[in-house]
Write a protein that holds these residues in place. Structure first.
Motif, PDB file in Angstrom:
ATOM      1  N   PRO A 153       6.976  -6.564   0.973  1.00  0.00           N
ATOM      2  CA  PRO A 153       5.808  -6.160   0.791  1.00  0.00           C
ATOM      3  C   PRO A 153       5.197  -5.779  -0.836  1.00  0.00           C
ATOM      4  N   VAL A 154       4.167  -5.949  -0.633  1.00  0.00           N
ATOM      5  CA  VAL A 154       3.401  -4.989  -1.794  1.00  0.00           C
ATOM      6  C   VAL A 154       3.113  -3.505  -1.461  1.00  0.00           C
ATOM      7  N   GLU A 155       4.176  -2.652  -1.605  1.00  0.00           N
ATOM      8  CA  GLU A 155       3.746  -1.506  -0.931  1.00  0.00           C
ATOM      9  C   GLU A 155       2.949  -0.174  -1.523  1.00  0.00           C
TER      10      GLU A 155
ATOM     11  N   ASP B 191      -6.282   2.298  -8.773  1.00  0.00           N
ATOM     12  CA  ASP B 191      -6.884   2.530 -10.234  1.00  0.00           C
ATOM     13  C   ASP B 191      -6.233   2.509 -10.775  1.00  0.00           C
ATOM     14  N   ALA B 192      -5.674   4.436 -10.428  1.00  0.00           N
ATOM     15  CA  ALA B 192      -5.536   5.618 -11.088  1.00  0.00           C
ATOM     16  C   ALA B 192      -3.769   4.832 -11.567  1.00  0.00           C
ATOM     17  N   ALA B 193      -3.130   4.221 -10.400  1.00  0.00           N
ATOM     18  CA  ALA B 193      -1.859   4.355 -10.697  1.00  0.00           C
ATOM     19  C   ALA B 193      -0.922   3.208 -11.435  1.00  0.00           C
ATOM     20  N   GLU B 194      -0.775   3.320 -13.096  1.00  0.00           N
ATOM     21  CA  GLU B 194      -1.185   2.694 -13.999  1.00  0.00           C
ATOM     22  C   GLU B 194       0.475   1.813 -13.450  1.00  0.00           C
ATOM     23  N   GLU B 195       1.822   2.098 -13.378  1.00  0.00           N
ATOM     24  CA  GLU B 195       2.885   2.249 -13.729  1.00  0.00           C
ATOM     25  C   GLU B 195       2.850   0.470 -12.319  1.00  0.00           C
ATOM     26  N   TRP B 196       1.651   1.360 -11.395  1.00  0.00           N
ATOM     27  CA  TRP B 196       2.448   0.196 -10.379  1.00  0.00           C
ATOM     28  C   TRP B 196       1.316  -1.320 -10.252  1.00  0.00           C
ATOM     29  N   LYS B 197       0.495  -0.455 -10.713  1.00  0.00           N
ATOM     30  CA  LYS B 197      -0.684  -1.864 -11.461  1.00  0.00           C
ATOM     31  C   LYS B 197      -0.333  -2.636 -12.755  1.00  0.00           C
ATOM     32  N   GLN B 198       0.278  -2.394 -13.573  1.00  0.00           N
ATOM     33  CA  GLN B 198       0.989  -3.275 -14.869  1.00  0.00           C
ATOM     34  C   GLN B 198       2.114  -3.887 -13.911  1.00  0.00           C
ATOM     35  N   THR B 199       2.175  -5.761 -14.106  1.00  0.00           N
ATOM     36  CA  THR B 199       2.674  -6.275 -13.158  1.00  0.00           C
ATOM     37  C   THR B 199       2.809  -7.527 -14.277  1.00  0.00           C
ATOM     38  N   THR B 200       4.037  -8.712 -13.535  1.00  0.00           N
ATOM     39  CA  THR B 200       3.615 -10.277 -13.734  1.00  0.00           C
ATOM     40  C   THR B 200       2.848 -10.987 -13.398  1.00  0.00           C
ATOM     41  N   CYS B 201       1.955 -12.499 -14.049  1.00  0.00           N
ATOM     42  CA  CYS B 201       1.846 -12.984 -13.062  1.00  0.00           C
ATOM     43  C   CYS B 201       2.211 -14.066 -12.588  1.00  0.00           C
ATOM     44  N   PRO B 202       2.131 -14.753 -11.108  1.00  0.00           N
ATOM     45  CA  PRO B 202       3.514 -14.965 -10.519  1.00  0.00           C
ATOM     46  C   PRO B 202       3.572 -16.282 -10.573  1.00  0.00           C
TER      47      PRO B 202
ATOM     48  N   TRP C 253     -16.857 -11.324   6.685  1.00  0.00           N
ATOM     49  CA  TRP C 253     -16.008 -10.321   6.748  1.00  0.00           C
ATOM     50  C   TRP C 253     -15.461  -9.790   5.881  1.00  0.00           C
ATOM     51  N   GLY C 254     -15.983  -8.901   4.564  1.00  0.00           N
ATOM     52  CA  GLY C 254     -15.618  -8.413   3.937  1.00  0.00           C
ATOM     53  C   GLY C 254     -14.117  -7.484   4.275  1.00  0.00           C
ATOM     54  N   ILE C 255     -12.978  -7.865   3.642  1.00  0.00           N
ATOM     55  CA  ILE C 255     -11.959  -6.659   3.696  1.00  0.00           C
ATOM     56  C   ILE C 255     -11.969  -5.294   2.758  1.00  0.00           C
ATOM     57  N   SER C 256     -12.414  -5.921   1.434  1.00  0.00           N
ATOM     58  CA  SER C 256     -11.934  -5.247   0.101  1.00  0.00           C
ATOM     59  C   SER C 256     -12.717  -3.498   0.455  1.00  0.00           C
ATOM     60  N   ARG C 257     -11.738  -2.274   0.088  1.00  0.00           N
ATOM     61  CA  ARG C 257     -11.607  -1.503   0.195  1.00  0.00           C
ATOM     62  C   ARG C 257     -11.404  -1.098  -1.466  1.00  0.00           C
ATOM     63  N   GLN C 258     -12.017  -0.167  -1.371  1.00  0.00           N
ATOM     64  CA  GLN C 258     -12.278   0.882  -2.632  1.00  0.00           C
ATOM     65  C   GLN C 258     -11.571   1.764  -2.959  1.00  0.00           C
ATOM     66  N   ARG C 259     -10.451   2.169  -1.688  1.00  0.00           N
ATOM     67  CA  ARG C 259      -9.156   2.767  -1.073  1.00  0.00           C
ATOM     68  C   ARG C 259      -8.067   2.883  -1.142  1.00  0.00           C
ATOM     69  N   TYR C 260      -7.081   4.180  -1.262  1.00  0.00           N
ATOM     70  CA  TYR C 260      -6.083   4.128  -1.379  1.00  0.00           C
ATOM     71  C   TYR C 260      -5.204   3.809  -0.478  1.00  0.00           C
ATOM     72  N   TRP C 261      -5.373   4.152   0.821  1.00  0.00           N
ATOM     73  CA  TRP C 261      -4.768   4.206   2.339  1.00  0.00           C
ATOM     74  C   TRP C 261      -4.815   3.634   3.510  1.00  0.00           C
ATOM     75  N   GLY C 262      -4.349   2.552   2.647  1.00  0.00           N
ATOM     76  CA  GLY C 262      -4.993   1.387   3.479  1.00  0.00           C
ATOM     77  C   GLY C 262      -3.787  -0.186   2.865  1.00  0.00           C
ATOM     78  N   THR C 263      -3.899  -1.063   3.780  1.00  0.00           N
ATOM     79  CA  THR C 263      -2.414  -2.154   3.456  1.00  0.00           C
ATOM     80  C   THR C 263      -3.043  -2.804   1.857  1.00  0.00           C
ATOM     81  N   PRO C 264      -2.423  -2.601   0.910  1.00  0.00           N
ATOM     82  CA  PRO C 264      -3.243  -3.804  -0.537  1.00  0.00           C
ATOM     83  C   PRO C 264      -3.320  -4.549  -0.189  1.00  0.00           C
ATOM     84  N   ILE C 265      -3.700  -5.381  -0.465  1.00  0.00           N
ATOM     85  CA  ILE C 265      -4.217  -6.877  -0.875  1.00  0.00           C
ATOM     86  C   ILE C 265      -3.122  -7.089  -1.366  1.00  0.00           C
TER      87      ILE C 265
END
Ligand SMILES: [Zn+2]
Ligand SMILES: [Zn+2]
Length: 882
Positions: free
Chosen positions: A447-449, A462-473, A416-428
């Motif tokens: 949660p990752v909000e 993809d466009a939410a730059e600030e949210w997207k950039q983070t550090t590796c756990p 079951w492929g669960i990846s969706r390239q959309r905004y309105w869903g649970t962030p993986i």
């Protein structure tokens, strides 16, 4: 009394407020094992449509019925609140999906309240809140730890209009259209997250057999979807590339394998594409796995058929799928339709190697495979030493004899492929680090909000730059968040567990309570969820059972797939413009009318046509009933407790017995028909005589309670008018002294008797009967009938004559014995002689009314011999005085 309706708005508002005040539908946490009744939660699209109203009236009626029967009931509601339409609506309206979704939820909640649905709103869940979707993320990580999550490159179904990946189940029909927007789906290669549902394929398939409370159609759809096939794997040597494994269910046809085919993305195809321009063009441009016709390109290579030693040509062909079987195929055009089409196109050999089973002593005759493939099992021909064997034996022998061959099992079911390239869903909950690769977000950081919505043509994450950039756990270096969100079917795969403890902060659900309260006893929803939602929910439940201590392996004990509400034979849809708005019906006629009309129109599983006329007559029925209750209360009748009253009393019992059975089976239409018949009987009673007050009130009180699950507001009103304390929602379900079997026999007896009288009157030409005697059969005939039903002796009369009290009857016993012998197969037990006597006495008034003559029910001991000879159990003798 008037048919012009009643003030439904006032009545409905009053009782909705009363339920609210009393918290009438609350399920406390400390109940032991409530009856769990659940409708599939809606997508908050803006307004309730008729499909919703039908779905939720079914669950509401059943929940109310169970509650009145004394059960604790869990009947919650929530919102399947993530999904693409909200995102699209937000773009169109220049708002954001969250605000739009919550606006819709508010509207739909009000509509549900106006329909009188009795939900425990304190258990409401909304999947787009972090309080809910954090547990999707947590479950993803638990699945990951258990090895049930995989990231792989995959050809995915891509809808260019929705700009999203679709699961196979979301691609519809031969034409392969997007399930949401009907755009033709394309293929793309992307790195995707998969849940490994295939690990559970065998259990998901095999336990379908135990789902006895599910419709067969849904069970079969799931079996087909999983699609387990037994067959064999066998290697063909391709020159220069060594052995290549193919899967086949028809190893018996291997002598007829005249070519070999590889999937376009098989490693050999990809290697060849680098050297061979024709192969490259086919692989990259021409291959169309979704096309109607099989296409392919010759590679110039040959493969060795391990059974014949023949060199056969190798093709790259688009009807071979890399994710089905092994991505390689031994093609047998004589015995496979698709291979046949391809061979015809390419001018390849078609050799028959299976013949139909010949007649005894005759030689098998080769089928004509020029025009079309022969696909049945049969007897092998043109197959060397194996000729003459039947298909099944040949498969076994060939599996043993060919070195590389081995039994193998294949499934249609894909991960079951669960990846969706959309905004309105649970962030993986994954972070991508250049050094460490994909790393799951530590549990304590969930949660990752979702970040604020950005209106863009691509994926807003993809466009939410600030949210997207983070550090590796893991290493602390710079890293990027995964920008895909989860398929919303993840949300719905376990939401039914969340209702058990909707506020739980440290766990997705309270385990102990889930073990007590699950599974859902009655689940109701649309047939369109037969495969995706209902299969994924079963999968999640099994994983939770294996790894989280859930003590249930199936989520839904009983399933009802409700039919459609149509208009003039067509599905209601906005695009066709043939929509009836529930809101208008509620305003015009009231929620009770809408609910009652729907539930009586058809069995819940069936489609039915909306009819404005039906709605009006339902409304008139409720108004008349209200009038009857008001008339009774304002002017209590003073009739006698006579035979008529006793008949009405037994009809009340009968109705309760039958309607209760029907409610139990969720055949509301039949329960309501019985109830309406009782209303008619009560009305006739009041027309015929001054009713006996106690009997009449018992009838009204039963009717009100039998209607309460479906027309709850008016039922409360009438229950109150009849002087009862408390809510009818909490009242005890009416009970009957008799059961369905008794009622059926009694009704048949009365009906048969009336018909016999009619026949006699007609045949004998009696114009004005003076008196009618109805003579009940003697007791010994009832005994004889019982013996005849239970006996398996050849000589029935002999057996009857062993009973002295029957033998004493002499010729009469012999005659009746012969009658019984003649009808032996069709005999069935009747009521007892006393019960028949009583039933006929209480129905005598009906006969008197019809024939305008006094009726006497005569016992066997008072009747003449010759009349008695005609009296049988279930069929009294009739004597008419003219
Ligand atoms: Zn689409
Ligand atoms: Zn790292």
């Amino acid at each position: 009394m008037s048919d012009a309706g009643y003030d439904h708005a006032t009545v409905e508002r009053r009782w909705q407020e009363a339920w609210d005040e009393e918290d009438a539908y609350r399920t406390p946490d400390d109940v032991e094992d409530p009856t769990y009744v659940l409708g599939m939660y809606p997508y908050p699209s803006g307004k309730l449509h008729m499909g919703h109203v039908r779905n939720y009236t079914i669950t509401d009626a059943y929940a109310r019925f169970r509650r009145m029967q004394g059960d604790d009931v869990l009947h919650p509601m929530g919102w399947d609140a993530f999904g693409l339409p909200a995102e699209n609506a937000a773009k169109e309206r220049d708002t954001n999906p969250r605000d739009w979704t919550f606006d819709c939820i508010e509207t739909m909640t009000e509509q549900m309240e106006s329909m009188g649905f009795g939900y425990d709103w304190e258990r409401e869940i909304t999947t787009c809140t972090p309080e809910y979707y954090q547990w999707n993320q947590w479950l993803f990580e638990r699945f990951h730890e258990e090895g049930l999550v995989e990231r792989r490159d995959a050809e995915v179904n891509w809808c260019p209009h929705c700009e999203t990946v679709l699961a196979d189940e979301q691609v519809e029909g031969e034409a392969e259209l997007c399930w949401r927007c009907d755009t033709p789906v394309e293929q793309r290669e992307l790195e995707q997250w998969f849940l490994k549902i295939t690990e559970y394929a065998d259990e998901l398939l095999e336990s379908i057999d135990d789902l006895e409370g599910w419709p067969n159609s849904v069970r079969q759809m799931q079996r087909n979807w999983i699609g387990r096939q037994y067959g064999a794997e066998v290697d063909f040597d391709i020159e220069g590339h060594g052995p290549v494994t193919a899967f086949t269910t028809r190893l018996d046809t291997i002598h007829g394998a005249t070519f070999f085919a590889l999937a376009p993305d098989h490693p050999i195809s990809e290697a060849l594409a680098e050297e061979d321009e024709a192969v490259r063009r086919f692989v990259e441009e021409e291959a169309d796995p979704d096309g109607d016709e099989p296409n392919g390109v010759a590679t110039g290579l040959t493969a060795t058929n391990p059974a014949t030693g023949d060199e056969i040509p190798v093709y790259v062909a688009d009807f071979v799928l890399s994710d089905v079987g092994t991505g390689a195929l031994m093609a047998v055009p004589g015995h496979d339709e698709r291979d046949h089409v391809f061979a015809e196109k390419k001018g390849l050999d078609v050799v028959p190697v299976i013949a139909p089973e010949p007649e005894e002593g005759e030689e098998p005759e080769a089928p004509d495979v020029e025009e079309e493939a022969y696909t049945e099992d049969g007897v092998l021909i043109n197959s060397g030493d194996y000729s003459g064997l039947d298909s099944e034996t040949a498969r076994e022998r060939l599996t043993e004899d060919i070195d590389s061959a081995a039994e193998a099992t294949q499934y249609q079911l894909r991960d079951w492929g669960i990846s969706r390239q959309r905004y309105w869903g649970t962030p993986i909950p994954v972070i991508h680090c250049e050094d460490c690769g994909p790393v799951t977000v530590p549990e304590e950081e969930l949660p990752v909000e979702l970040p604020e919505f950005i209106n863009t043509t691509g994926n807003p994450l993809d466009a939410a730059e600030e949210w997207k950039q983070t550090t590796c756990p893991d290493c602390g270096g710079p890293a990027e968040r995964e920008t895909d969100t989860m398929d919303t079917f993840v949300d719905s795969s376990w939401y039914f567990l969340r209702y058990v403890s909707p506020g739980a902060e440290d766990v997705p659900f309270d385990l102990e309570r889930a073990n007590d309260w699950m599974p859902v006893d009655q689940y109701v929803g649309g047939i369109e969820h037969a495969v995706m939602h209902l299969l994924y929910s079963r999968f999640f439940t099994k994983v939770l059972a294996d790894h989280e201590g859930l003590e249930h392996r199936e989520p839904f004990t009983n399933l009802l797939a409700q039919g459609m509400v149509q208009l003039e034979g067509e599905k209601m849809s906005k695009s066709k413009g043939n929509v009836v708005s529930p809101q208008r019906i509620v305003e015009e006629y009231g929620a009770d009318t809408a609910r009652l009309f729907m539930m009586q129109a058809a069995q819940p599983e069936r489609d039915f046509d909306w009819s404005e006329e039906g709605v009006r007559s339902t409304n008139a029925f409720l108004a008349r009933l209200k009038g009857m209750v008001e008339d009774y209360v304002s002017d209590e009748p003073a009739g006698d407790d006579d035979a008529v009253a006793s008949y009405v009393d037994s009809e009340i019992d009968a109705t309760i017995a039958l309607a209760t059975d029907e409610y139990d089976d969720l055949t509301f239409n039949k329960a309501l028909r019985e109830t309406q018949d009782l209303v008619r009987t009560l009305r006739q009673y009041a027309d015929y005589a001054e009713p006996h007050a106690e009997t009449y009130e018992r009838g009204l009180s039963a009717v009100v309670r039998l209607l309460a699950p479906v027309a709850p507001h008016l039922a409360e009103e009438l229950w109150d008018e009849l002087g009862n304390d408390g809510l009818v929602a909490d009242a005890a379900w009416p009970t009957a002294e008799v059961d369905r079997d008794h009622v059926t026999k009694r009704r048949r007896l009365v009906e048969n008797t009336r018909e016999d009288i009619r026949d006699i009157v007609e045949v004998a030409g009696i114009e004005d009967p003076k008196a009618i005697d109805v003579v009940v059969a003697p007791d010994w005939k009832y005994d004889a009938l019982e013996i005849a039903i239970e006996s398996d002796a050849d000589n029935l009369i002999g057996e009857l004559m062993q009973e002295s009290h029957i033998r004493e009857q002499g010729d009469a016993a012999a005659d009746y014995g012969q009658d019984l012998q003649a009808e032996r197969e069709a005999l069935s037990m009747t009521l007892s002689p006393e019960a028949e006597h009583a039933a006929l006495e209480s129905a005598a008034w009906l006969i008197e009314r019809e024939f305008e003559a006094p009726v006497t029910v005569v016992g066997a001991d008072e009747a003449d011999e010759d009349v008695l000879a005609n009296a049988e159990p279930g069929r009294p003798a009739i004597e008419i005085d003219d």
